[in-house]
Design a protein around this motif. Structure first.
Motif, PDB file in Angstrom:
ATOM      1  N   ALA A 186      -5.638   4.632   0.503  1.00  0.00           N
ATOM      2  CA  ALA A 186      -5.867   3.522  -0.423  1.00  0.00           C
ATOM      3  C   ALA A 186      -4.569   3.117  -1.126  1.00  0.00           C
ATOM      4  O   ALA A 186      -4.292   1.919  -1.311  1.00  0.00           O
ATOM      5  N   SER A 187      -3.769   4.097  -1.512  1.00  0.00           N
ATOM      6  CA  SER A 187      -2.505   3.808  -2.196  1.00  0.00           C
ATOM      7  C   SER A 187      -1.519   3.120  -1.268  1.00  0.00           C
ATOM      8  O   SER A 187      -0.790   2.209  -1.677  1.00  0.00           O
ATOM      9  N   ASP A 188      -1.487   3.560  -0.006  1.00  0.00           N
ATOM     10  CA  ASP A 188      -0.611   2.913   0.972  1.00  0.00           C
ATOM     11  C   ASP A 188      -0.999   1.452   1.164  1.00  0.00           C
ATOM     12  O   ASP A 188      -0.139   0.560   1.254  1.00  0.00           O
ATOM     13  N   GLU A 189      -2.288   1.188   1.241  1.00  0.00           N
ATOM     14  CA  GLU A 189      -2.758  -0.190   1.401  1.00  0.00           C
ATOM     15  C   GLU A 189      -2.383  -1.032   0.191  1.00  0.00           C
ATOM     16  O   GLU A 189      -1.947  -2.194   0.332  1.00  0.00           O
ATOM     17  N   LYS A 190      -2.526  -0.470  -0.998  1.00  0.00           N
ATOM     18  CA  LYS A 190      -2.155  -1.173  -2.227  1.00  0.00           C
ATOM     19  C   LYS A 190      -0.643  -1.437  -2.247  1.00  0.00           C
ATOM     20  O   LYS A 190      -0.208  -2.551  -2.567  1.00  0.00           O
ATOM     21  N   ARG A 191       0.151  -0.451  -1.902  1.00  0.00           N
ATOM     22  CA  ARG A 191       1.600  -0.573  -1.929  1.00  0.00           C
ATOM     23  C   ARG A 191       2.059  -1.635  -0.928  1.00  0.00           C
ATOM     24  O   ARG A 191       2.937  -2.467  -1.235  1.00  0.00           O
ATOM     25  N   LEU A 192       1.491  -1.638   0.258  1.00  0.00           N
ATOM     26  CA  LEU A 192       1.868  -2.626   1.280  1.00  0.00           C
ATOM     27  C   LEU A 192       1.447  -4.035   0.869  1.00  0.00           C
ATOM     28  O   LEU A 192       2.171  -5.013   1.117  1.00  0.00           O
ATOM     29  N   ALA A 193       0.291  -4.147   0.223  1.00  0.00           N
ATOM     30  CA  ALA A 193      -0.169  -5.454  -0.270  1.00  0.00           C
ATOM     31  C   ALA A 193       0.785  -5.984  -1.340  1.00  0.00           C
ATOM     32  O   ALA A 193       1.086  -7.183  -1.391  1.00  0.00           O
ATOM     33  N   GLN A 194       1.267  -5.091  -2.206  1.00  0.00           N
ATOM     34  CA  GLN A 194       2.238  -5.499  -3.215  1.00  0.00           C
ATOM     35  C   GLN A 194       3.523  -6.004  -2.568  1.00  0.00           C
ATOM     36  O   GLN A 194       4.091  -7.008  -2.993  1.00  0.00           O
ATOM     37  N   ALA A 195       3.982  -5.304  -1.540  1.00  0.00           N
ATOM     38  CA  ALA A 195       5.235  -5.674  -0.863  1.00  0.00           C
ATOM     39  C   ALA A 195       5.127  -7.038  -0.192  1.00  0.00           C
ATOM     40  O   ALA A 195       6.109  -7.791  -0.121  1.00  0.00           O
ATOM     41  N   GLU A 196       3.919  -7.357   0.266  1.00  0.00           N
ATOM     42  CA  GLU A 196       3.706  -8.638   0.927  1.00  0.00           C
ATOM     43  C   GLU A 196       3.555  -9.784  -0.073  1.00  0.00           C
ATOM     44  O   GLU A 196       3.547 -10.948   0.297  1.00  0.00           O
ATOM     45  N   GLY A 197       3.393  -9.403  -1.365  1.00  0.00           N
ATOM     46  CA  GLY A 197       3.319 -10.406  -2.419  1.00  0.00           C
ATOM     47  C   GLY A 197       1.957 -11.033  -2.561  1.00  0.00           C
ATOM     48  O   GLY A 197       1.807 -12.078  -3.159  1.00  0.00           O
TER      49      GLY A 197
END
Length: 197
Positions: A186-197
């Motif tokens: 879940a944290s990885d998905e959140k972190r990647l979503a943040q990186a994509e803006g």
């Protein structure tokens, strides 16, 4: 989750890791004043806390110690989970805890101008005494909980939490392993979503 988990879930991204470390010390919308990656770290910290506090496996784990710790069960469980992570760190991170902690402290040092005063104070003692490394042993985590117990003004039995770790350690470790896999994803998905803006 406590400090070690928040740092490990930041995946060696120094500014993100710094924001995740200081998340408890940034209130409300104050995170908006920081650079983007640190801001994302604060938001990731909040995401991790909410995911943890509402997860059925964590609630099940807390129930095992609620008779002794009541309101403080969450604090104790955060420390227990950091202990399980520290004690089996290479399983989760692929490098030794000793090596990782030195990198993590250095990442924060490179961004320490952004730390709120309280976070800066915690960081000083954490890095000086290498708290994160001591979490790996039962003695270390017992001492850490005793320290928290002595600093809390309200009555508590966190200085006896090691007894719960002895009594329920195997079951709690199993719950942690299952939960941490879900939290990592879940944290990885959140972190990647943040990186994509």
């Amino acid at each position: 989750m406590n400090y070690l988990a928040h740092l490990q879930l930041s995946h060696h991204q120094p500014a993100l890791l710094t924001g995740n470390f200081m998340g408890d010390f940034v209130k409300g919308k104050n995170y908006m004043q920081y650079p983007e990656e640190i801001k994302n770290g604060v938001l990731l910290h909040r995401f991790i806390d909410h995911f943890t506090d509402t997860h059925p496996l964590v609630l099940e784990a807390k129930q095992l110690i609620r008779h002794r710790h009541g309101h403080w069960s969450g604090v104790v469980m955060d420390m227990f989970f950091d202990h399980f992570l520290a004690a089996h760190f290479e399983q989760w991170e692929g490098e030794s805890l000793e090596s990782y902690t030195q990198k993590a402290y250095a990442y924060i040092a490179d961004h320490k101008e952004h730390l709120p005063e309280r976070a800066s104070h915690i960081y000083y003692y954490m890095s000086r005494d290498n708290w994160l490394l001591t979490y790996a042993t039962e003695v270390g985590i017992a001492q850490a909980l005793a320290g928290i117990s002595s600093r809390v003004r309200h009555e508590n039995q966190m200085n006896r939490a090691y007894e719960d770790l002895k009594a329920h350690g195997e079951q709690l470790h199993g719950l942690f392993n299952e939960f941490y896999q879900e939290l990592t994803q879940a944290s990885d998905e959140k972190r990647l979503a943040q990186a994509e803006g």
